[in-house]
Design a protein around this motif. Sequence first.
Motif, PDB file in Angstrom:
ATOM      1  N   ASP A 100      -6.341 -14.456 -16.118  1.00  0.00           N
ATOM      2  CA  ASP A 100      -6.772 -13.190 -15.542  1.00  0.00           C
ATOM      3  C   ASP A 100      -6.542 -12.081 -16.567  1.00  0.00           C
ATOM      4  O   ASP A 100      -5.397 -11.793 -16.932  1.00  0.00           O
ATOM      5  CB  ASP A 100      -5.982 -12.915 -14.268  1.00  0.00           C
ATOM      6  CG  ASP A 100      -6.418 -11.660 -13.546  1.00  0.00           C
ATOM      7  OD1 ASP A 100      -7.116 -10.817 -14.147  1.00  0.00           O
ATOM      8  OD2 ASP A 100      -6.041 -11.503 -12.370  1.00  0.00           O
ATOM      9  N   ASP A 162      -2.160  -2.373  -9.786  1.00  0.00           N
ATOM     10  CA  ASP A 162      -1.832  -3.175  -8.612  1.00  0.00           C
ATOM     11  C   ASP A 162      -2.205  -4.625  -8.922  1.00  0.00           C
ATOM     12  O   ASP A 162      -3.369  -5.014  -8.804  1.00  0.00           O
ATOM     13  CB  ASP A 162      -2.600  -2.654  -7.395  1.00  0.00           C
ATOM     14  CG  ASP A 162      -2.233  -3.361  -6.105  1.00  0.00           C
ATOM     15  OD1 ASP A 162      -1.697  -4.490  -6.154  1.00  0.00           O
ATOM     16  OD2 ASP A 162      -2.505  -2.789  -5.031  1.00  0.00           O
ATOM     17  N   ARG A 163      -1.209  -5.399  -9.333  1.00  0.00           N
ATOM     18  CA  ARG A 163      -1.445  -6.798  -9.725  1.00  0.00           C
ATOM     19  C   ARG A 163      -1.935  -7.644  -8.545  1.00  0.00           C
ATOM     20  O   ARG A 163      -2.822  -8.469  -8.703  1.00  0.00           O
ATOM     21  CB  ARG A 163      -0.168  -7.414 -10.285  1.00  0.00           C
ATOM     22  CG  ARG A 163       0.223  -6.885 -11.634  1.00  0.00           C
ATOM     23  CD  ARG A 163       1.613  -7.427 -12.013  1.00  0.00           C
ATOM     24  NE  ARG A 163       2.037  -6.958 -13.303  1.00  0.00           N
ATOM     25  CZ  ARG A 163       2.013  -7.705 -14.402  1.00  0.00           C
ATOM     26  NH1 ARG A 163       1.582  -8.942 -14.353  1.00  0.00           N
ATOM     27  NH2 ARG A 163       2.409  -7.207 -15.549  1.00  0.00           N
ATOM     28  N   GLU A 164      -1.333  -7.460  -7.379  1.00  0.00           N
ATOM     29  CA  GLU A 164      -1.687  -8.292  -6.221  1.00  0.00           C
ATOM     30  C   GLU A 164      -3.125  -8.087  -5.789  1.00  0.00           C
ATOM     31  O   GLU A 164      -3.834  -9.043  -5.492  1.00  0.00           O
ATOM     32  CB  GLU A 164      -0.755  -7.993  -5.051  1.00  0.00           C
ATOM     33  CG  GLU A 164       0.599  -8.640  -5.197  1.00  0.00           C
ATOM     34  CD  GLU A 164       1.454  -8.443  -3.973  1.00  0.00           C
ATOM     35  OE1 GLU A 164       0.902  -8.374  -2.862  1.00  0.00           O
ATOM     36  OE2 GLU A 164       2.686  -8.360  -4.129  1.00  0.00           O
ATOM     37  N   ARG A 165      -3.568  -6.850  -5.716  1.00  0.00           N
ATOM     38  CA  ARG A 165      -4.929  -6.553  -5.271  1.00  0.00           C
ATOM     39  C   ARG A 165      -5.916  -6.499  -6.433  1.00  0.00           C
ATOM     40  O   ARG A 165      -7.106  -6.271  -6.225  1.00  0.00           O
ATOM     41  CB  ARG A 165      -4.943  -5.236  -4.497  1.00  0.00           C
ATOM     42  CG  ARG A 165      -4.149  -5.372  -3.204  1.00  0.00           C
ATOM     43  CD  ARG A 165      -3.899  -4.076  -2.502  1.00  0.00           C
ATOM     44  NE  ARG A 165      -5.123  -3.470  -2.045  1.00  0.00           N
ATOM     45  CZ  ARG A 165      -5.236  -2.192  -1.711  1.00  0.00           C
ATOM     46  NH1 ARG A 165      -4.198  -1.391  -1.793  1.00  0.00           N
ATOM     47  NH2 ARG A 165      -6.379  -1.700  -1.297  1.00  0.00           N
ATOM     48  N   ARG A 166      -5.399  -6.684  -7.671  1.00  0.00           N
ATOM     49  CA  ARG A 166      -6.221  -6.654  -8.890  1.00  0.00           C
ATOM     50  C   ARG A 166      -6.969  -5.327  -9.006  1.00  0.00           C
ATOM     51  O   ARG A 166      -8.177  -5.296  -9.201  1.00  0.00           O
ATOM     52  CB  ARG A 166      -7.225  -7.812  -8.936  1.00  0.00           C
ATOM     53  CG  ARG A 166      -6.593  -9.168  -9.031  1.00  0.00           C
ATOM     54  CD  ARG A 166      -7.583 -10.197  -9.534  1.00  0.00           C
ATOM     55  NE  ARG A 166      -7.815 -10.023 -10.959  1.00  0.00           N
ATOM     56  CZ  ARG A 166      -8.894  -9.454 -11.499  1.00  0.00           C
ATOM     57  NH1 ARG A 166      -9.860  -9.002 -10.752  1.00  0.00           N
ATOM     58  NH2 ARG A 166      -9.001  -9.336 -12.804  1.00  0.00           N
ATOM     59  N   ARG A 167      -6.251  -4.235  -8.893  1.00  0.00           N
ATOM     60  CA  ARG A 167      -6.862  -2.906  -8.987  1.00  0.00           C
ATOM     61  C   ARG A 167      -6.155  -2.067 -10.029  1.00  0.00           C
ATOM     62  O   ARG A 167      -4.931  -2.120 -10.156  1.00  0.00           O
ATOM     63  CB  ARG A 167      -6.818  -2.203  -7.639  1.00  0.00           C
ATOM     64  CG  ARG A 167      -7.703  -2.892  -6.629  1.00  0.00           C
ATOM     65  CD  ARG A 167      -7.831  -2.095  -5.384  1.00  0.00           C
ATOM     66  NE  ARG A 167      -8.712  -2.793  -4.464  1.00  0.00           N
ATOM     67  CZ  ARG A 167      -8.880  -2.460  -3.218  1.00  0.00           C
ATOM     68  NH1 ARG A 167      -8.241  -1.422  -2.715  1.00  0.00           N
ATOM     69  NH2 ARG A 167      -9.694  -3.127  -2.441  1.00  0.00           N
ATOM     70  N   HIS A 169      -6.022   1.944 -11.191  1.00  0.00           N
ATOM     71  CA  HIS A 169      -6.370   3.327 -10.843  1.00  0.00           C
ATOM     72  C   HIS A 169      -6.157   4.182 -12.079  1.00  0.00           C
ATOM     73  O   HIS A 169      -5.075   4.172 -12.679  1.00  0.00           O
ATOM     74  CB  HIS A 169      -5.506   3.804  -9.676  1.00  0.00           C
ATOM     75  CG  HIS A 169      -5.792   5.195  -9.235  1.00  0.00           C
ATOM     76  ND1 HIS A 169      -4.982   5.881  -8.380  1.00  0.00           N
ATOM     77  CD2 HIS A 169      -6.795   6.048  -9.533  1.00  0.00           C
ATOM     78  CE1 HIS A 169      -5.460   7.096  -8.182  1.00  0.00           C
ATOM     79  NE2 HIS A 169      -6.562   7.211  -8.859  1.00  0.00           N
TER      80      HIS A 169
END
Length: 175
Positions: A100, A162-167, A169
């Motif tokens: 990823d 945000d690693r978990e949601r792959r976001r 900002h």
Amino acid sequence: MNPREFPELVAFLCSLAQGQPMSGTVSAIERFGVFVKLDDGPEHPNLPGVGFITIPELAWEHIDAVTDFVRVGQHITCEFLQYDTWNMEARLSLRAMRPDPLLAFADEVAVGHQLRGTVTKVIPFGVFVRVADGVEGLVHEQDLTSAPQVGDELTVVVIEIDRERRRLHLASGRG
């Protein structure tokens, strides 16, 4: 489809383990995903392949054209995700076979870091900016200092990863 009519296919699909690598040939590309004729296992009675990859499972990056990632006749290796009992097919992931890029990016870049990037998409509430290969972040309209267009270069600041949601900002930066 009635699973009782296809015991060989059901037995094959039930024998698969989540995370198992599977190889096959791209047999059809549709607007909703890609069919894969698996190297091992039976033929599918109705579909062009027992394996199926949804569009989001093709690549980590945003996909405009499936043919940028696969083509009919191409031999690929995917990861088995699950057995779709409704369509009697193996759901596969091509992207799971690659690291990823957002996680690698997050290991190297911290909140507050200033970067240069290219606007890839303009949406009603902001813009997406590519800051690394396979990594795009959102700059909300309230965080923009101008009205950029697709292709514009921007200096941005990392606001949140945000690693978990792959976001990712971002906000407009200086310079």
